[in-house]
Design an enzyme around this catalytic site. Structure first.
Site, PDB file in Angstrom:
ATOM      1  N   GLU A 123      -6.923  29.128  -4.612  1.00 50.34           N
ATOM      2  CA  GLU A 123      -6.091  28.345  -5.524  1.00 50.34           C
ATOM      3  C   GLU A 123      -6.621  28.521  -6.946  1.00 50.34           C
ATOM      4  OE1 GLU A 123      -4.113  24.549  -3.977  1.00 50.34           O
ATOM      5  OE2 GLU A 123      -5.988  24.560  -2.876  1.00 50.34           O
ATOM      6  N   HIS A 150       1.992  14.686 -10.034  1.00 53.01           N
ATOM      7  CA  HIS A 150       1.397  14.961  -8.722  1.00 53.01           C
ATOM      8  C   HIS A 150       0.164  14.122  -8.415  1.00 53.01           C
ATOM      9  CE1 HIS A 150       0.044  17.302  -5.318  1.00 53.01           C
ATOM     10  NE2 HIS A 150      -1.026  17.762  -5.950  1.00 53.01           N
ATOM     11  N   SER A 178      -9.411  17.016  -4.000  1.00 51.21           N
ATOM     12  CA  SER A 178      -9.090  15.618  -3.721  1.00 51.21           C
ATOM     13  C   SER A 178      -9.323  15.268  -2.257  1.00 51.21           C
ATOM     14  CB  SER A 178      -7.637  15.341  -4.102  1.00 51.21           C
ATOM     15  OG  SER A 178      -7.284  14.076  -3.646  1.00 51.21           O
ATOM     16  N   SER A 192      -4.101   3.236   3.919  1.00 53.39           N
ATOM     17  CA  SER A 192      -4.417   3.926   5.180  1.00 53.39           C
ATOM     18  C   SER A 192      -4.217   5.432   5.074  1.00 53.39           C
ATOM     19  CB  SER A 192      -3.532   3.363   6.297  1.00 53.39           C
ATOM     20  OG  SER A 192      -2.165   3.566   5.947  1.00 53.39           O
ATOM     21  N   ARG A 221      -8.369  17.832 -12.328  1.00 54.90           N
ATOM     22  CA  ARG A 221      -8.902  18.037 -10.974  1.00 54.90           C
ATOM     23  C   ARG A 221      -8.721  19.487 -10.544  1.00 54.90           C
ATOM     24  NH1 ARG A 221      -6.404  17.847  -5.622  1.00 54.90           N
ATOM     25  NH2 ARG A 221      -4.478  17.652  -6.779  1.00 54.90           N
ATOM     26  N   GLU A 267      -7.840   8.615  -4.195  1.00 56.73           N
ATOM     27  CA  GLU A 267      -7.150   8.917  -5.459  1.00 56.73           C
ATOM     28  C   GLU A 267      -7.151   7.749  -6.444  1.00 56.73           C
ATOM     29  OE1 GLU A 267      -3.549  11.177  -4.951  1.00 56.73           O
ATOM     30  OE2 GLU A 267      -2.932  10.790  -7.016  1.00 56.73           O
ATOM     31  N   GLY A 305      -5.187  22.453   1.327  1.00 60.71           N
ATOM     32  CA  GLY A 305      -6.394  22.271   2.114  1.00 60.71           C
ATOM     33  C   GLY A 305      -7.517  21.573   1.388  1.00 60.71           C
ATOM     34  N   ARG A 350      -3.650  24.126 -13.371  1.00 55.80           N
ATOM     35  CA  ARG A 350      -2.283  23.605 -13.205  1.00 55.80           C
ATOM     36  C   ARG A 350      -1.658  23.145 -14.502  1.00 55.80           C
ATOM     37  NH1 ARG A 350      -3.042  20.279  -7.603  1.00 55.80           N
ATOM     38  NH2 ARG A 350      -3.369  22.192  -6.438  1.00 55.80           N
ATOM     39  N   LYS A 405       1.145  -0.397   2.822  1.00 55.22           N
ATOM     40  CA  LYS A 405       2.382  -0.930   2.254  1.00 55.22           C
ATOM     41  C   LYS A 405       3.599  -0.607   3.130  1.00 55.22           C
ATOM     42  CE  LYS A 405       4.119  -0.837  -2.496  1.00 55.22           C
ATOM     43  NZ  LYS A 405       3.962  -0.124  -3.773  1.00 55.22           N
ATOM     44  N   ALA A 436      -0.426  16.600   2.313  1.00 56.47           N
ATOM     45  CA  ALA A 436      -1.305  17.599   1.701  1.00 56.47           C
ATOM     46  C   ALA A 436      -1.128  18.942   2.404  1.00 56.47           C
ATOM     47  CB  ALA A 436      -2.749  17.129   1.764  1.00 56.47           C
ATOM     48  N   HIS A 454       2.042  19.127 -10.776  1.00 56.22           N
ATOM     49  CA  HIS A 454       1.989  20.329  -9.946  1.00 56.22           C
ATOM     50  C   HIS A 454       3.065  21.277 -10.464  1.00 56.22           C
ATOM     51  CE1 HIS A 454       1.813  23.060  -6.580  1.00 56.22           C
ATOM     52  NE2 HIS A 454       0.714  22.444  -6.174  1.00 56.22           N
ATOM     53  N   ASP A 503      -0.435   0.358  -7.392  1.00 52.27           N
ATOM     54  CA  ASP A 503      -0.717  -1.078  -7.164  1.00 52.27           C
ATOM     55  C   ASP A 503      -2.214  -1.363  -7.246  1.00 52.27           C
ATOM     56  OD1 ASP A 503       1.912  -0.931  -6.470  1.00 52.27           O
ATOM     57  OD2 ASP A 503       1.674  -1.753  -4.459  1.00 52.27           O
TER      58      ASP A 503
HETATM   59  P1  FAD Z   1      -2.952   8.058   0.082  1.00 54.32           P
HETATM   60  O1  FAD Z   1      -3.015   9.027   1.180  1.00 54.32           O
HETATM   61  O2  FAD Z   1      -1.934   8.292  -0.972  1.00 54.32           O
HETATM   62  O3  FAD Z   1      -2.722   6.634   0.743  1.00 54.32           O
HETATM   63  C1  FAD Z   1      -2.506   5.496  -0.053  1.00 54.32           C
HETATM   64  C2  FAD Z   1      -2.383   4.303   0.862  1.00 54.32           C
HETATM   65  O4  FAD Z   1      -2.380   3.111   0.082  1.00 54.32           O
HETATM   66  C3  FAD Z   1      -1.103   4.257   1.684  1.00 54.32           C
HETATM   67  O5  FAD Z   1      -1.432   3.859   2.991  1.00 54.32           O
HETATM   68  C4  FAD Z   1      -0.274   3.156   1.013  1.00 54.32           C
HETATM   69  O6  FAD Z   1       0.596   2.483   1.898  1.00 54.32           O
HETATM   70  C5  FAD Z   1      -1.385   2.234   0.585  1.00 54.32           C
HETATM   71  N1  FAD Z   1      -1.013   1.284  -0.487  1.00 54.32           N
HETATM   72  C6  FAD Z   1      -0.671   1.524  -1.771  1.00 54.32           C
HETATM   73  N2  FAD Z   1      -0.432   0.354  -2.415  1.00 54.32           N
HETATM   74  C7  FAD Z   1      -0.620  -0.638  -1.509  1.00 54.32           C
HETATM   75  C8  FAD Z   1      -0.512  -2.052  -1.554  1.00 54.32           C
HETATM   76  N3  FAD Z   1      -0.145  -2.729  -2.646  1.00 54.32           N
HETATM   77  N4  FAD Z   1      -0.766  -2.747  -0.431  1.00 54.32           N
HETATM   78  C9  FAD Z   1      -1.110  -2.110   0.729  1.00 54.32           C
HETATM   79  N5  FAD Z   1      -1.241  -0.776   0.825  1.00 54.32           N
HETATM   80  C10 FAD Z   1      -0.994  -0.050  -0.287  1.00 54.32           C
HETATM   81  N6  FAD Z   1      -5.165  17.352  -2.286  1.00 54.32           N
HETATM   82  C11 FAD Z   1      -6.011  18.296  -1.848  1.00 54.32           C
HETATM   83  O7  FAD Z   1      -7.218  18.196  -2.037  1.00 54.32           O
HETATM   84  N7  FAD Z   1      -5.526  19.380  -1.162  1.00 54.32           N
HETATM   85  C12 FAD Z   1      -4.205  19.562  -0.927  1.00 54.32           C
HETATM   86  O8  FAD Z   1      -3.814  20.535  -0.295  1.00 54.32           O
HETATM   87  C13 FAD Z   1      -3.291  18.587  -1.418  1.00 54.32           C
HETATM   88  N8  FAD Z   1      -1.954  18.735  -1.245  1.00 54.32           N
HETATM   89  C14 FAD Z   1      -1.123  17.730  -1.649  1.00 54.32           C
HETATM   90  C15 FAD Z   1       0.246  17.849  -1.414  1.00 54.32           C
HETATM   91  C16 FAD Z   1       1.104  16.822  -1.745  1.00 54.32           C
HETATM   92  C17 FAD Z   1       2.581  16.949  -1.485  1.00 54.32           C
HETATM   93  C18 FAD Z   1       0.585  15.643  -2.353  1.00 54.32           C
HETATM   94  C19 FAD Z   1       1.498  14.510  -2.735  1.00 54.32           C
HETATM   95  C20 FAD Z   1      -0.766  15.533  -2.617  1.00 54.32           C
HETATM   96  C21 FAD Z   1      -1.626  16.576  -2.273  1.00 54.32           C
HETATM   97  N9  FAD Z   1      -2.989  16.482  -2.528  1.00 54.32           N
HETATM   98  C22 FAD Z   1      -3.832  17.455  -2.081  1.00 54.32           C
HETATM   99  C23 FAD Z   1      -3.577  15.246  -3.060  1.00 54.32           C
HETATM  100  C24 FAD Z   1      -4.132  14.421  -1.895  1.00 54.32           C
HETATM  101  O9  FAD Z   1      -3.270  14.547  -0.794  1.00 54.32           O
HETATM  102  C25 FAD Z   1      -4.268  12.964  -2.249  1.00 54.32           C
HETATM  103  O10 FAD Z   1      -4.980  12.824  -3.455  1.00 54.32           O
HETATM  104  C26 FAD Z   1      -5.031  12.212  -1.156  1.00 54.32           C
HETATM  105  O11 FAD Z   1      -4.418  12.428   0.084  1.00 54.32           O
HETATM  106  C27 FAD Z   1      -5.081  10.741  -1.489  1.00 54.32           C
HETATM  107  O12 FAD Z   1      -5.533  10.060  -0.354  1.00 54.32           O
HETATM  108  P2  FAD Z   1      -5.794   8.510  -0.410  1.00 54.32           P
HETATM  109  O13 FAD Z   1      -6.285   8.138   0.932  1.00 54.32           O
HETATM  110  O14 FAD Z   1      -6.591   8.165  -1.594  1.00 54.32           O
HETATM  111  O15 FAD Z   1      -4.337   7.878  -0.674  1.00 54.32           O
HETATM  112  C1  SIN Z   2      -1.323  22.430  -3.118  1.00 54.59           C
HETATM  113  O1  SIN Z   2      -1.371  22.765  -1.937  1.00 54.59           O
HETATM  114  O2  SIN Z   2      -0.886  23.161  -4.018  1.00 54.59           O
HETATM  115  C2  SIN Z   2      -1.792  21.075  -3.496  1.00 54.59           C
HETATM  116  C3  SIN Z   2      -3.243  21.142  -3.601  1.00 54.59           C
HETATM  117  C4  SIN Z   2      -3.807  19.998  -4.380  1.00 54.59           C
HETATM  118  O3  SIN Z   2      -3.091  19.169  -4.936  1.00 54.59           O
HETATM  119  O4  SIN Z   2      -5.036  19.961  -4.456  1.00 54.59           O
END
Ligand code: FAD
Ligand code: SIN
Length: 507
Positions: free
Chosen positions: A110, A331, A371, A12, A366, A355, A49, A270, A35, A46, A225, A204
């Site tokens: 960036e 990261h 992302s 989610s 990346r 991701e 941006g 990075r 989860k 995030a 990172h 997972d």
């Molecule tokens: P997520 O948002 O990670 O969600 C994963 C979901 O899967 C969660 O709901 C979790 O509960 C669920 N899940 C996992 N395993 C299971 C399971 N077995 N059963 C049920 N549910 C499960 N990217 C950018 O482009 N710009 C940014 O500025 C940026 N800043 C970031 C800053 C931080 C601190 C971090 C950690 C990442 C950042 N990133 C950024 C990367 C980006 O945020 C992520 O790549 C992106 O949000 C991933 O989204 P997602 O929906 O794929 O997964």
């Molecule tokens: C950050 O804000 O430095 C994270 C950006 C990213 O992971 O794309």
């Protein structure tokens, strides 16, 4: 208990919620499981941006973003995918504006972007994107959300994935039968000791896919990172946009050092900045470097980076007066479950998004902020694929009672208090092994030693995924993007094509 939905989404985050919104709007019934709490995942955290070329920024050009992305991918990005994703990005951003996201009108810079093109909401962009998505799906009767519900294994009927077996936080097992199953389960950076991601993100989804026979690729490309602030209880990311705005990295003697490693200095890619920091820490016999923001007043820092400022203030740091100790941490998982541009994996009925997926957008590294972009663009392609599929209205009711269903797991994890403890202990061991062998600099000896150590661990998903990641790194006998081998320090096209064929096998 068994339930039926058109689409099951595992995860989610922004990717999963955004897809759910689109499918539910089109009348599909959608089941989302997460989860832990529905908001817990990388998305919420995030900061920097969304990288996007926009009419608000007329000097920037789509072609430049495409070239920057391909350059960062070091020969492994799929140019067709890059073009398709980036060229529809502004349209998708406009949807979020329509949902009420109030983006700032200036753009952040960036590393390795030729222009300031990172669209943001202060330094908490993820939270700002999550909120309207959650509001939207929780008000839609077509969507059921189950928090604290873990997907344990996918289920197949003949060669098609037809849903998953889940376990709720109270220990109840439920089966979801669905026409389409979408992995939106995030990355695996939390398989490392030091990571920017929430602890639950241990890949997972990668193993669910693997056990169902789907192809994985490029797992060796783990992005670190460079600037993470380590506190007692947390690794807190300090956004790259801070360096983009002018903050500098200094060694423990207060000397700027990035120019000594790369002419792009603080804004190199990075992998380069992270390895430079590690080398400088080694050279100065320290386990951190400083990020210096003292060029700004506290009012300026608060205005630019309120979220970061608040976090550091609470831990006693006045960023306008003192430098912040930082170092790199795991990261982002660049590779993952291989998909086409429609998010389809190599197994019928199974999609991957966000991701967890490897769409070809990122290649070997990346580009910053690409992302979130992928998470807001790809759901459109997947939704179109699902909604236009000839069997969109097919119901799988009869499958529930079909005795020939395959549960796709070679290891069924029985739930008990003890087994949860064993699983956690095992995870800590995996983290130690992976962190040692799969850091910023790798070598054959260390990778082989790690594989041997993993053989002594229990056969949980984390152990098996770690074996896959290390095998991929072992197979790639070259350095490229965020995979650096000290025994093969150059890029090598022949080695690259060999390793691409071998990457996703457990050895
Ligand atoms: P997520 O948002 O990670 O969600 C994963 C979901 O899967 C969660 O709901 C979790 O509960 C669920 N899940 C996992 N395993 C299971 C399971 N077995 N059963 C049920 N549910 C499960 N990217 C950018 O482009 N710009 C940014 O500025 C940026 N800043 C970031 C800053 C931080 C601190 C971090 C950690 C990442 C950042 N990133 C950024 C990367 C980006 O945020 C992520 O790549 C992106 O949000 C991933 O989204 P997602 O929906 O794929 O997964
Ligand atoms: C950050 O804000 O430095 C994270 C950006 C990213 O992971 O794309």
């Amino acid at each position: 208990m068994s339930y039926h939905f058109d689409t099951l989404i595992i995860g989610s985050g922004i990717a999963g919620l955004n897809l759910a919104r689109k499918l539910a709007q089109a009348g599909q019934s959608v089941f989302i499981c997460s989860k832990e709490a529905v908001t817990e995942g990388s998305s919420k955290y995030a900061q920097g941006g969304v990288a996007v070329v926009s009419p608000w920024n007329p000097e920037d050009k789509l072609e430049s973003h495409i070239q920057d992305t391909i350059r960062a991918g070091k020969g492994l990005a799929n140019s067709e995918v890059v073009e398709k994703v980036l060229s529809s990005s502004w349209k998708r951003v406009e949807e979020f504006i329509g949902l009420g996201v109030d983006f700032d009108k200036d753009f952040n810079l960036e590393g390795s972007h030729s222009f300031k093109r990172v669209l943001h909401v202060a330094d908490a962009t993820g939270r700002a994107l999550m909120k309207p998505l959650l509001d939207n799906v929780s008000c839609n009767f077509n969507v059921s959300i189950s928090q604290g519900t873990e997907a344990l294994s996918l289920i197949k009927s003949e060669d098609k994935v037809v849903g998953a077996d889940l376990r709720t936080v109270s220990g109840e097992n439920i089966r979801i039968i669905a026409n389409n199953t979408v992995l939106a389960s995030g990355g695996f950076a939390s398989l490392y000791n030091n990571h920017t991601t929430p602890n639950i993100l241990t890949g997972d989804g990668h193993m669910l896919a693997y056990d169902a026979g789907a192809e994985l690729e490029n797992l060796e490309f783990v992005q670190f990172h460079p600037t993470v602030f380590f506190t007692d209880d947390k690794c807190f990311l300090i956004s790259e946009v801070v360096r983009g705005a002018g903050a500098t990295l200094k060694n423990i003697n207060g000397e700027a050092f990035m120019q000594n490693y790369d002419k792009r200095a603080e804004l190199a890619t990075r992998d380069v900045v992270s390895r430079s920091i590690e080398a400088e820490m080694k050279r100065t016999n320290s386990d951190f470097v400083y990020l210096d923001m003292t060029c700004w007043s506290s009012e300026e820092i608060e205005a630019k980076f309120p979220n970061i400022n608040h976090f550091c203030n609470l831990r006693g740091f006045d960023l306008s007066k003192e430098m912040l100790p930082v170092k790199p941490a795991a990261h982002y998982s660049v590779g993952g479950v291989k998909t086409d541009i429609h998010g389809k994996t190599s197994v019928e009925g199974l999609y991957a998004l966000g991701e967890v997926a490897s769409t070809g957008l990122h290649g070997a590294n990346r580009l910053a902020s690409n992302s979130l972009l992928e998470c807001i663009v790809m759901p459109e392609f997947i939704a179109n694929d699902i909604l236009n599929s000839p069997n969109v209205n097919e119901k799988l009711e009869d499958i529930a009672s079909n005795v020939s269903l395959d549960i796709c797991s070679s290891y069924i994890e029985q739930y008990s208090y003890e087994s949860e403890n064993i699983k956690q202990e095992n995870l800590e061991k995996v983290r130690n092994i992976l962190s040692k062998a799969m850091g910023l600099v790798r070598s054959e000896d260390q990778l082989k030693e790690a594989l041997i150590s993993l053989e002594n661990l229990k056969d949980f998903k984390a152990t098996r995924l770690a074996r896959l990641i290390i095998s991929s790194a072992l197979n790639r006998k070259e350095s490229r993007g965020c995979h650096f081998r000290e025994d093969f320090p150059e890029m090598n096209e022949v080695a690259s094509s060999i390793s691409s064929k071998q990457a996703s096998q457990i050895v």
